[in-house]
Design an enzyme around this catalytic site. Structure first.
Site, PDB file in Angstrom:
ATOM      1  N   LYS A 216       0.835  -1.213   0.000  1.00 42.77           N
ATOM      2  CA  LYS A 216       0.000   0.000   0.000  1.00 42.77           C
ATOM      3  C   LYS A 216       0.863   1.253   0.000  1.00 42.77           C
ATOM      4  O   LYS A 216       0.640   2.183  -0.784  1.00 42.77           O
ATOM      5  CB  LYS A 216      -0.911  -0.016   1.239  1.00 42.77           C
ATOM      6  CG  LYS A 216      -1.560   1.322   1.542  1.00 42.77           C
ATOM      7  CD  LYS A 216      -2.327   1.321   2.842  1.00 42.77           C
ATOM      8  CE  LYS A 216      -1.518   1.485   4.096  1.00 42.77           C
ATOM      9  NZ  LYS A 216      -1.240   2.846   4.560  1.00 42.77           N
ATOM     10  N   ASN A 217       1.850   1.301   0.891  1.00 43.47           N
ATOM     11  CA  ASN A 217       2.620   2.538   1.056  1.00 43.47           C
ATOM     12  C   ASN A 217       3.590   2.797  -0.097  1.00 43.47           C
ATOM     13  O   ASN A 217       4.168   3.883  -0.178  1.00 43.47           O
ATOM     14  CB  ASN A 217       3.362   2.530   2.395  1.00 43.47           C
ATOM     15  CG  ASN A 217       2.391   2.715   3.560  1.00 43.47           C
ATOM     16  OD1 ASN A 217       1.235   3.071   3.354  1.00 43.47           O
ATOM     17  ND2 ASN A 217       2.862   2.459   4.777  1.00 43.47           N
TER      18      ASN A 217
ATOM     19  N   CYS B 107      -3.854   7.387   9.637  1.00 46.26           N
ATOM     20  CA  CYS B 107      -4.002   6.793  10.965  1.00 46.26           C
ATOM     21  C   CYS B 107      -3.685   7.803  12.061  1.00 46.26           C
ATOM     22  O   CYS B 107      -2.791   8.630  11.921  1.00 46.26           O
ATOM     23  CB  CYS B 107      -3.085   5.592  11.088  1.00 46.26           C
ATOM     24  SG  CYS B 107      -3.674   4.191  10.137  1.00 46.26           S
TER      25      CYS B 107
ATOM     26  N   ARG C 298       1.476  14.511  13.004  1.00 52.11           N
ATOM     27  CA  ARG C 298       2.038  14.186  11.686  1.00 52.11           C
ATOM     28  C   ARG C 298       2.160  15.488  10.881  1.00 52.11           C
ATOM     29  O   ARG C 298       1.401  15.729   9.941  1.00 52.11           O
ATOM     30  CB  ARG C 298       1.175  13.141  10.979  1.00 52.11           C
ATOM     31  CG  ARG C 298       1.085  11.852  11.787  1.00 52.11           C
ATOM     32  CD  ARG C 298       0.292  10.778  11.081  1.00 52.11           C
ATOM     33  NE  ARG C 298       1.037  10.129  10.020  1.00 52.11           N
ATOM     34  CZ  ARG C 298       0.547   9.128   9.283  1.00 52.11           C
ATOM     35  NH1 ARG C 298      -0.663   8.686   9.488  1.00 52.11           N
ATOM     36  NH2 ARG C 298       1.277   8.573   8.333  1.00 52.11           N
TER      37      ARG C 298
ATOM     38  N   ASP D 215       5.755   0.433  11.744  1.00 51.83           N
ATOM     39  CA  ASP D 215       4.509  -0.207  11.286  1.00 51.83           C
ATOM     40  C   ASP D 215       4.413  -1.671  11.714  1.00 51.83           C
ATOM     41  O   ASP D 215       3.384  -2.311  11.487  1.00 51.83           O
ATOM     42  CB  ASP D 215       4.381  -0.108   9.756  1.00 51.83           C
ATOM     43  CG  ASP D 215       4.138   1.319   9.295  1.00 51.83           C
ATOM     44  OD1 ASP D 215       3.875   2.186  10.143  1.00 51.83           O
ATOM     45  OD2 ASP D 215       4.220   1.566   8.074  1.00 51.83           O
TER      46      ASP D 215
ATOM     47  N   ARG E 217      -8.114  -0.752   5.492  1.00 50.70           N
ATOM     48  CA  ARG E 217      -7.370   0.312   4.791  1.00 50.70           C
ATOM     49  C   ARG E 217      -6.091  -0.257   4.173  1.00 50.70           C
ATOM     50  O   ARG E 217      -5.600   0.257   3.187  1.00 50.70           O
ATOM     51  CB  ARG E 217      -6.950   1.407   5.771  1.00 50.70           C
ATOM     52  CG  ARG E 217      -8.088   2.174   6.370  1.00 50.70           C
ATOM     53  CD  ARG E 217      -7.554   3.178   7.345  1.00 50.70           C
ATOM     54  NE  ARG E 217      -6.904   4.223   6.577  1.00 50.70           N
ATOM     55  CZ  ARG E 217      -6.938   5.503   6.865  1.00 50.70           C
ATOM     56  NH1 ARG E 217      -7.571   5.910   7.926  1.00 50.70           N
ATOM     57  NH2 ARG E 217      -6.339   6.376   6.115  1.00 50.70           N
TER      58      ARG E 217
HETATM   59  C1  EPZ Z   1       4.678   6.852   6.253  1.00 45.00           C
HETATM   60  O1  EPZ Z   1       4.044   7.916   6.941  1.00 45.00           O
HETATM   61  C2  EPZ Z   1       3.688   5.716   6.223  1.00 45.00           C
HETATM   62  N1  EPZ Z   1       2.464   6.162   5.573  1.00 45.00           N
HETATM   63  C3  EPZ Z   1       3.383   5.251   7.635  1.00 45.00           C
HETATM   64  O2  EPZ Z   1       2.576   4.097   7.503  1.00 45.00           O
HETATM   65  C4  EPZ Z   1       4.679   4.863   8.336  1.00 45.00           C
HETATM   66  O3  EPZ Z   1       4.398   4.562   9.684  1.00 45.00           O
HETATM   67  C5  EPZ Z   1       5.675   6.021   8.287  1.00 45.00           C
HETATM   68  O4  EPZ Z   1       5.870   6.436   6.902  1.00 45.00           O
HETATM   69  C6  EPZ Z   1       7.035   5.682   8.862  1.00 45.00           C
HETATM   70  O5  EPZ Z   1       7.563   4.587   8.190  1.00 45.00           O
HETATM   71  C7  EPZ Z   1       2.366   6.142   4.258  1.00 45.00           C
HETATM   72  O6  EPZ Z   1       3.279   5.740   3.564  1.00 45.00           O
HETATM   73  C8  EPZ Z   1       1.085   6.590   3.654  1.00 45.00           C
HETATM   74  P1  EPZ Z   1       7.167   9.992   8.081  1.00 45.00           P
HETATM   75  P2  EPZ Z   1       4.672   9.368   6.891  1.00 45.00           P
HETATM   76  O7  EPZ Z   1       7.069  11.288   7.384  1.00 45.00           O
HETATM   77  O8  EPZ Z   1       5.299   9.572   5.561  1.00 45.00           O
HETATM   78  C9  EPZ Z   1       7.970  13.302  11.449  1.00 45.00           C
HETATM   79  C10 EPZ Z   1       0.898   2.537   8.174  1.00 45.00           C
HETATM   80  O9  EPZ Z   1       0.501   1.935   9.188  1.00 45.00           O
HETATM   81  N2  EPZ Z   1       7.710  14.317  10.428  1.00 45.00           N
HETATM   82  O10 EPZ Z   1       8.266   9.071   7.685  1.00 45.00           O
HETATM   83  O11 EPZ Z   1       3.621  10.297   7.335  1.00 45.00           O
HETATM   84  C11 EPZ Z   1       6.739  12.496  11.837  1.00 45.00           C
HETATM   85  O12 EPZ Z   1       5.952  13.178  12.784  1.00 45.00           O
HETATM   86  C12 EPZ Z   1       1.450   3.906   8.309  1.00 45.00           C
HETATM   87  O13 EPZ Z   1       0.853   2.066   7.027  1.00 45.00           O
HETATM   88  C13 EPZ Z   1       7.932  15.640  10.737  1.00 45.00           C
HETATM   89  O14 EPZ Z   1       8.322  15.999  11.843  1.00 45.00           O
HETATM   90  O15 EPZ Z   1       5.779   9.229   8.007  1.00 45.00           O
HETATM   91  C14 EPZ Z   1       7.349  11.219  12.340  1.00 45.00           C
HETATM   92  O16 EPZ Z   1       7.790  11.429  13.668  1.00 45.00           O
HETATM   93  C15 EPZ Z   1       0.986   4.755   9.353  1.00 45.00           C
HETATM   94  N3  EPZ Z   1       7.679  16.571   9.768  1.00 45.00           N
HETATM   95  C16 EPZ Z   1       8.586  11.032  11.476  1.00 45.00           C
HETATM   96  O17 EPZ Z   1       8.852  12.338  10.907  1.00 45.00           O
HETATM   97  C17 EPZ Z   1       7.260  16.236   8.522  1.00 45.00           C
HETATM   98  O18 EPZ Z   1       7.066  17.138   7.684  1.00 45.00           O
HETATM   99  C18 EPZ Z   1       8.454  10.038  10.359  1.00 45.00           C
HETATM  100  O19 EPZ Z   1       7.257  10.280   9.635  1.00 45.00           O
HETATM  101  C19 EPZ Z   1       7.050  14.889   8.223  1.00 45.00           C
HETATM  102  C20 EPZ Z   1       7.283  13.930   9.190  1.00 45.00           C
END
Ligand code: EPZ
Length: 431
Positions: free
Chosen positions: A22-23, A117, A122, A307, A399
């Site tokens: 999915k991701n 989620c 986020r 995840d 989802r």
């Molecule tokens: C992706 O979310 C995945 N979602 C998530 O999958 C997954 O948990 C996550 O990556 C980490 O691997 C999708 O691909 C749709 P990040 P994403 O940006 O991109 C911080 C699932 O269960 N951050 O890598 O939103 C953030 O708060 C899910 O399938 C900032 O501070 O995650 C977090 O602490 C849920 N500022 C960290 O970075 C930003 O602008 C990593 O988040 C962006 C992120």
């Protein structure tokens, strides 16, 4: 309301095929916006987040033709930027990839704050930082994020991320593929789905190097061409079934996977006492159901994935000894621990650290899914408990997991999905 009912305590045996990730599919589908020609994407998981994204693109003027359950043909020549509906876009996190893709092709984008989620804050500040480095002006207006570039085309630049972010890395790639000049993305995410996005875009004529390392270089090209591409297998779906068999006992082969992507998960399962046999495109997990406590420390890839943390936490409730779980990525990804406690698990949570004292006898309970992976954790806990559990909120599980009930039944689980009489009537009426 739909429910999953599980009579647990049965070991799992057999083999199942894993769907596309999915991701990975979410950014690849959005990347079609950069292309005026037709792309065919295969191995798409038929899960609700993907359906929502495809409906969203179609509502914006893209031609979306579902060829089979797992293949879709997309042509975005006539897509109108900045028209994503609040209703659809705010349902999924993946809609944030519209920002990079729209901006990359049209030098402007407008997207409602994405959903996804509920696992902690986020923010999108890193995404904005990337767009600004490429010449955009970003602001919030009427609940939407607006990105625009006055000179009509993004200009390549160096983007340094203070924190590793999957979403911001993907958006930086999407925004720079058609930019004027070279973009260097430093401290980039190294997840397999980032590599998948880059491989797909290169197959369409982009010039991206370094994906899978922490420095990605994108040399802007004038335009992309169509291609046919198959999404990588879902390492998290595979890992979920592997954790399930470790908890229940039994022997299960997960097929159609890339074992390299599974290394952290496999290593931790072995540490907990399961046997993991790695093949070319499959892994077999064998377990007596007798596990020992381990430590989990979530990290960006190639570390242990956040995840997989809920599913492992559920599994470790059945292990002898103490497990330490440290969640480093999301600040509210322990909500499901309350549900495990309702079943009798001995868990203490302090901020981002949970201590699970395994070995308690769990009993069935009415359980509620708070989010996708928490839902998968509920299923694992219920499968390994010698009792009946009823899980609600299964739309969250759907989802990201295709046919979880059917796949687990194939492995011998006593599991069924129950649709309420009212829902059944509603479905029949709309058919
Ligand atoms: C992706 O979310 C995945 N979602 C998530 O999958 C997954 O948990 C996550 O990556 C980490 O691997 C999708 O691909 C749709 P990040 P994403 O940006 O991109 C911080 C699932 O269960 N951050 O890598 O939103 C953030 O708060 C899910 O399938 C900032 O501070 O995650 C977090 O602490 C849920 N500022 C960290 O970075 C930003 O602008 C990593 O988040 C962006 C992120």
């Amino acid at each position: 309301m739909e429910q999953i009912i599980i009579n647990g305590g049965h070991p799992l045996y057999g083999s199942i095929s894993i769907n596309g990730m999915k991701n990975a599919a979410l950014p690849v589908i959005c990347a079609c916006i950069l292309n005026e020609e037709t792309c065919i994407i295969d191995n798409i998981p038929p899960v609700s987040d993907i359906e929502t994204l495809l409906d969203l693109l179609a509502s914006m003027g893209a031609n979306v033709n579902r060829l089979t359950k797992n293949s879709v043909e997309i042509n975005c020549k006539n897509l109108v930027p900045c028209t994503s509906s609040n209703e659809l876009a705010s349902k999924i996190r993946g809609s944030s990839y519209l920002l990079g893709a729209e901006f990359g092709r049209f030098a402007r984008s407008s997207v409602p704050h994405p959903g996804g989620c509920s696992i902690g804050t986020r923010p999108l500040d890193l995404h904005m930082k990337a767009f600004e480095a490429l010449g955009a002006h970003c602001y919030h207006k009427n609940g939407r994020l607006e990105v625009e570039c006055e000179n009509g085309r993004a200009v390549g630049n160096t983007i340094y991320f203070d924190k590793v972010s999957v979403g911001a890395t993907a958006n930086a790639i999407l925004a720079s593929v058609l930019a004027d000049g070279m973009t260097v993305i430093d401290n980039a995410a190294r997840e397999p789905h980032i590599v998948d996005l880059a491989v797909f875009l290169n197959a369409c004529g982009a010039n991206i190097t370094g994906a899978g390392t922490s420095v990605i270089k994108v040399k802007g090209v004038e335009k992309l061409h169509g291609c046919r591409y198959s999404i990588i297998p879902d390492m998290i779906e595979a890992g979920t079934y592997m954790a399930a068999v470790a908890a229940t006992g039994g022997k299960v082969t997960v097929r159609n996977i890339i074992p390299k992507h599974m290394e952290a998960i496999s290593a931790k399962l072995e540490e907990a006492g399961a046997t993991v046999i790695v093949g070319d495109d499959h892994i077999t997990v064998e377990s007596t159901g007798k596990l020992k406590g381990i430590s989990i420390n979530t990290q960006p890839y190639p570390g242990f994935a956040t995840d997989m943390q809920p599913q492992f936490s559920a599994m470790l409730c059945f292990a002898e000894g103490t497990s330490d779980i440290v969640e480093n990525i999301f600040n509210s990804r322990f909500q499901f621990m309350d549900e495990l406690s309702k079943m009798g698990a001995d868990i203490k949570v302090d901020s981002n650290h949970a201590v699970i004292r395994g070995g308690a006898t769990l009993s069935g309970a009415p359980l509620i899914c708070h989010d996708l992976r928490a839902g998968a954790a509920m299923v694992i806990a219920a499968l390994a408990t010698k009792d009946t559990s009823v899980i609600e909120g299964i739309d969250k599980i759907e989802r990201g997991y295709y046919n979880i009930v059917g796949k687990l039944r194939e492995l011998g689980a006593d599991i069924q999905k129950k649709v309420s009489a009212a829902d059944e009537q509603r479905y029949t009426a709309t058919r």
